[in-house]
Design a protein around this motif. Structure first.
Motif, PDB file in Angstrom:
ATOM      1  N   HIS A  45     -40.409   8.131  37.035  1.00  0.00           N
ATOM      2  CA  HIS A  45     -41.131   9.548  37.022  1.00  0.00           C
ATOM      3  C   HIS A  45     -41.972   9.561  38.294  1.00  0.00           C
ATOM      4  CE1 HIS A  45     -44.447  11.919  35.968  1.00  0.00           C
ATOM      5  NE2 HIS A  45     -43.771  12.395  34.950  1.00  0.00           N
ATOM      6  N   ALA A  46     -42.501   8.575  39.083  1.00  0.00           N
ATOM      7  CA  ALA A  46     -43.455   8.839  40.279  1.00  0.00           C
ATOM      8  C   ALA A  46     -42.312   9.001  41.450  1.00  0.00           C
ATOM      9  CB  ALA A  46     -43.890   7.510  40.595  1.00  0.00           C
TER      10      ALA A  46
ATOM     11  N   VAL B  66     -39.358  10.534  40.926  1.00  0.00           N
ATOM     12  CA  VAL B  66     -38.998  11.914  40.931  1.00  0.00           C
ATOM     13  C   VAL B  66     -40.061  13.066  41.457  1.00  0.00           C
ATOM     14  CG1 VAL B  66     -38.423  13.822  38.983  1.00  0.00           C
ATOM     15  CG2 VAL B  66     -37.326  11.565  38.866  1.00  0.00           C
ATOM     16  N   GLY B  67     -41.164  12.618  41.178  1.00  0.00           N
ATOM     17  CA  GLY B  67     -42.037  13.424  41.707  1.00  0.00           C
ATOM     18  C   GLY B  67     -42.218  13.537  43.123  1.00  0.00           C
ATOM     19  N   ALA B  68     -42.196  12.278  43.685  1.00  0.00           N
ATOM     20  CA  ALA B  68     -42.093  12.074  45.211  1.00  0.00           C
ATOM     21  C   ALA B  68     -40.978  12.832  45.964  1.00  0.00           C
ATOM     22  CB  ALA B  68     -42.039  10.768  45.630  1.00  0.00           C
TER      23      ALA B  68
ATOM     24  N   LYS C 178     -39.405  15.503  44.482  1.00  0.00           N
ATOM     25  CA  LYS C 178     -39.451  17.015  44.321  1.00  0.00           C
ATOM     26  C   LYS C 178     -40.638  17.410  45.525  1.00  0.00           C
ATOM     27  CE  LYS C 178     -40.322  20.084  40.723  1.00  0.00           C
ATOM     28  NZ  LYS C 178     -39.927  20.559  39.444  1.00  0.00           N
ATOM     29  N   ARG C 179     -41.633  16.622  45.651  1.00  0.00           N
ATOM     30  CA  ARG C 179     -42.481  17.011  46.785  1.00  0.00           C
ATOM     31  C   ARG C 179     -41.845  17.018  48.215  1.00  0.00           C
ATOM     32  NH1 ARG C 179     -48.855  15.974  46.556  1.00  0.00           N
ATOM     33  NH2 ARG C 179     -49.096  17.579  44.915  1.00  0.00           N
TER      34      ARG C 179
END
Lengths: 366, 221
Positions: free
Chosen positions: A344-345, A347-349, A351-352
């Protein structure tokens, strides 16, 4: 008591001294004051002995074997002076048809007055065909005898909670007496085997006061099953002071340390084993270097196994037969959760990062 | 964007949160020792009493835990709007909708979160599960601590069974709290990264920062 158990047990000529000693022992086990001993002596020496019918169902006769080794009072005193043991397949002289006649005679003659002792579980599946005596199922025999008795004493873990035959997956549908008999008082003397003192104490209490001793929620007399083995154990000090047997045969084991880490179930088991001990030689499993297996508790074959582990394993749902340690399951689930968090982390990174690059391009275009 | 400071959590709630969190930490560590004592006293006759001491700490922490759970149950009814049951439980249409909005936000599907001053309803749902497990853990714990008590024997006997089964469930439930702690801390940090509400500091100060004139925070920062 003579070491020759057979001879002394069957010798009815017990001295008065020995008899009083037996009554005092039973009173002590029951936690009664010594002023009650004369009353108990009077009750126990009364000529009107209550008739007892002893039924054997799904069992190994270990409870009877254990009772045969009782000494205060010994089995001879019990069956010749205290109670009138009219029917007991193991110790009675009669056999076959004669034995069955004795059963019917006792039940009809003493209806409402006799004590029914049950040893062994009762199979209920398929009409109870898995245990038959004289052509009748255990279920039928119990349904006939128990309602006519004054009270029922279930002796041993099989008769109380179903025992080993009720262990998963319980192929014969075995249950204990309390699951079937509801209209008579039922006392559970659980254990595999139970201490004869617990049984004899209950019988003497009944003879003296004409009622059973106080029971716990599972129908076991509190005088015998009111405390946990752990709280009365002679190795308890080693538990508190952190001295454990790490494995059988190690130096801690030789020094008599606590058996907690090799799976002793004393902390979950209500019984009087450390206090009363067995067979006049002051032993019980822990004093002999083996952990308690929790044999007085309901379903101990399922809940107390593996005997050498602290806690039972987790049965993986949907996958028949796979059992694993609770901490293994816990660690795996924790691992999966950690992996999910990591993904999850990430994917977030990502995406950013993508959003940042787009922003950069947009800025460049401008 | 203009943000304004709003009070979300009362003092009692913050006290509950930290006594709950720290007692769980203490309970898990001491509980693991009780489950599988890793320190063995090598020499006899020394003044050490490890198992008794670890258990003592476990029981003290257990009472702190119990107090915290009781406070939370009280706040479910008598707490402020953010702390009370209807504020976050998925029982109202608004909250059920919020569960899905939050889920979509957490899965990076939308940029608009289900933010609000109090718990989002997805978190709230899991907090209710946690509270349920906490109550079960309390019941199993007390019935292991007071095995001879008729009351605890009856209550725990009905729910779990005999002592050994109670011990088993007590151990298994602990894993829920460990997994919950991991996920909870991650999501809180994640939220603090993705939306500037001051979520982490709010559990110390009680205050959160929300865009002016609007209950929920706006777009992903």
């Amino acid at each position: 008591m003579s070491r020759n158990v057979c001879v002394s047990c069957l010798d009815p000529r017990l001295s008065r001294r020995g008899f009083l000693k037996g009554c005092a022992m039973a009173a002590a086990a029951l936690g009664l004051s010594d002023s009650m001993v004369p009353r108990m002596v009077e009750a126990a020496s009364s000529p009107a002995r209550p008739p007892v019918v002893w039924l054997h169902f799904q069992e190994c006769t270990g409870c009877t074997e254990s009772l045969l080794r009782a000494s205060h009072p010994d089995i001879g005193r019990l069956i010749l002076d205290l109670i009138s043991l009219d029917y007991h397949e193991t110790v009675m002289a009669a056999a076959g048809k004669q034995a069955e006649e004795v059963l019917h005679e006792t039940v009809s003659k003493h209806a409402g007055k006799f004590i029914c002792v049950v040893e062994g579980g009762i199979p209920t599946k398929d009409g109870g065909v898995y245990c038959k005596i004289a052509g009748r199922t255990a279920l039928e025999i119990l349904k006939e005898v128990a309602p006519q008795s004054a009270a029922v004493i279930a002796i041993g873990t099989c008769a109380t909670f179903g025992g080993i035959q009720a262990a998963y997956p319980n192929p014969t549908g075995a249950v204990g007496v309390r699951d079937l008999v509801h209209d008579r008082p039922v006392v559970n003397i659980s254990g595999c085997p139970p201490n004869p003192i617990s049984f004899l104490g209950t019988v003497l209490h009944y003879l003296t006061f004409n009622r059973f001793p106080e029971l716990d929620g599972l129908g076991r007399p509190l005088f015998a099953y009111g405390r946990r083995n752990h709280d009365q154990c002679e190795r308890r000090a080693h538990f508190d002071e952190g001295r454990y047997v790490e494995q059988f045969g190690d130096s801690g084991h030789l020094k008599g340390y606590c058996l907690y880490k090799v799976g002793c179930k004393g902390p979950g088991t209500f019984a009087n084993c450390p206090a009363v001990r067995f067979n006049d030689v002051d032993v019980w499993p822990v004093s002999a270097g083996h952990g308690c297996v929790g044999c007085t508790e309901p379903g101990f074959w399922d809940t107390m196994t593996p005997f050498y582990e602290r806690l039972p394993g987790v049965r993986i749902p949907g996958d028949e037969g796979i059992i694993t340690k609770a901490e293994d399951v816990g660690l795996k689930v924790l691992g999966v959760a950690a992996a999910a968090v990591g993904i999850h982390a990430a994917v977030g990174a990502g995406k950013r990062l993508v959003a940042g690059k787009k922003q950069e391009k947009a800025d460049q275009k401008e | 964007m203009l943000y304004e400071r709003k009070t979300a959590w009362g003092f009692l709630f913050r006290l509950y949160h930290w006594s709950f969190a720290l007692s769980i930490l203490a309970l898990a560590v001491t509980g693991f020792y009780i489950h599988d004592p890793w320190i063995s006293t090598a020499n006899e006759g020394s003044g050490s009493f490890p198992m008794a001491d670890w258990r003592y700490c476990h029981f003290i922490a257990g009472y702190v835990f119990t107090a915290a759970v009781l406070v939370r149950l009280y706040l479910l009814v008598f707490g402020n709007r953010e702390e009370s049951f209807l504020g976050f439980a998925p029982v109202t249409g608004r909250n059920i909708k919020n569960v899905f909005t939050t889920l979509a936000y957490y899965l990076y599907l939308t940029d608009r979160g289900g933010h609000r001053l109090g718990h989002n309803a997805l978190a709230g749902t899991f907090y209710l599960f946690t509270l349920l497990f906490a109550v079960l853990q309390m019941i199993s714990g007390f019935s292991l601590l007071y095995p001879e008590s008729g009351f605890w024997q009856t209550v725990a006997g009905k729910i779990f069974g005999v002592q050994q089964e109670i011990r088993f469930y007590h151990f298994v439930f602990m894993w829920y709290f460990m997994i919950f702690a991991l996920v909870h801390v991650y999501i809180v940090v994640w939220n603090d990264v993705w939306s500037p509400e001051g979520l982490i500091s709010s559990i110390f100060t009680g205050d959160k920062f929300l865009p002016k004139g609007q209950e929920g925070a706006g777009k992903r920062a």
